[in-house]
Design an enzyme around this catalytic site. Sequence first.
Site, short mmCIF file in Angstrom:
data_model
loop_
_atom_site.label_atom_id
_atom_site.label_comp_id
_atom_site.label_asym_id
_atom_site.label_seq_id
_atom_site.Cartn_x
_atom_site.Cartn_y
_atom_site.Cartn_z
N HIS A 62 0.70 5.27 1.21
CA HIS A 62 0.03 6.32 1.98
C HIS A 62 0.08 7.61 1.16
O HIS A 62 1.16 7.98 0.67
CB HIS A 62 0.74 6.58 3.30
N HIS A 92 0.84 -1.20 0.00
CA HIS A 92 0.00 0.00 0.00
C HIS A 92 0.87 1.24 0.00
O HIS A 92 2.00 1.23 0.47
CB HIS A 92 -0.94 0.02 1.20
P1 5GP Z 1 1.84 0.51 7.37
O1 5GP Z 1 1.69 -0.98 7.15
O2 5GP Z 1 2.30 1.23 6.15
O3 5GP Z 1 2.69 0.78 8.55
O4 5GP Z 1 0.45 1.13 7.72
C1 5GP Z 1 -0.78 0.48 7.67
C2 5GP Z 1 -1.84 1.56 7.75
O5 5GP Z 1 -3.10 0.93 7.71
C3 5GP Z 1 -1.79 2.39 9.05
O6 5GP Z 1 -1.63 3.76 8.70
C4 5GP Z 1 -3.12 2.11 9.73
O7 5GP Z 1 -3.67 3.26 10.32
C5 5GP Z 1 -3.98 1.59 8.59
N1 5GP Z 1 -4.96 0.62 9.00
C6 5GP Z 1 -4.79 -0.43 9.85
N2 5GP Z 1 -5.92 -1.14 9.95
C7 5GP Z 1 -6.83 -0.54 9.14
C8 5GP Z 1 -8.19 -0.84 8.83
O8 5GP Z 1 -8.81 -1.79 9.31
N3 5GP Z 1 -8.81 0.00 7.94
C9 5GP Z 1 -8.16 1.07 7.39
N4 5GP Z 1 -8.86 1.82 6.54
N5 5GP Z 1 -6.87 1.37 7.66
C10 5GP Z 1 -6.23 0.57 8.53
#
Ligand code: 5GP
Length: 145
Positions: A107, A105
């Site tokens: 951001h 993903h």
């Molecule tokens: P990363 O893996 O890049 O550290 O971040 C994962 C992102 O997914 C985080 O910013 C977190 O806030 C978001 N996130 C985690 N669980 C969920 C979810 O169930 N729904 C959504 N929409 N975002 C999520």
Amino acid sequence: MADARYDPDNIFAKILRGEIPCHRVYEDAHTLAFMDVMPQGEGHTLVIPKAPSRGLLDADPATLAALMASVQRVGRAVKAAFEADGLTLFQFNEAAGGQTVFHLHVHVIPRREGVPLKRHEGGMADNAVLAEQAARIRTALDAQG
Ligand code: 5GP
């Protein structure tokens, strides 16, 4: 090919299958964009490919091309919707790289001059606020054509 450690039951895979709700802002054949539930800034959006990959390193180049095209499209809309001065992109790989959800993903965070980002994985946003922000971004996408 996706990393053998790819877990088909990760949160974003469940969102893609419709098993967990999300505030959707954009979808096409290859990608989906939705609001981050723990935003680091107003309008924090996530763009993901539909094809399974754990991160950048095991993704197919065609998947990356489709993903970045959507990141650009969504980025333009997010910047317009929040009348932002700039845009910050993050993409984390593996826990050591800051990744917490193991489905690729990007951001997309609109930025205002002098406004710092909040902590990664900070507080949960209000559902109604996220719904309103998603609607605002969808309107900007419609205006983009
Ligand atoms: P990363 O893996 O890049 O550290 O971040 C994962 C992102 O997914 C985080 O910013 C977190 O806030 C978001 N996130 C985690 N669980 C969920 C979810 O169930 N729904 C959504 N929409 N975002 C999520």
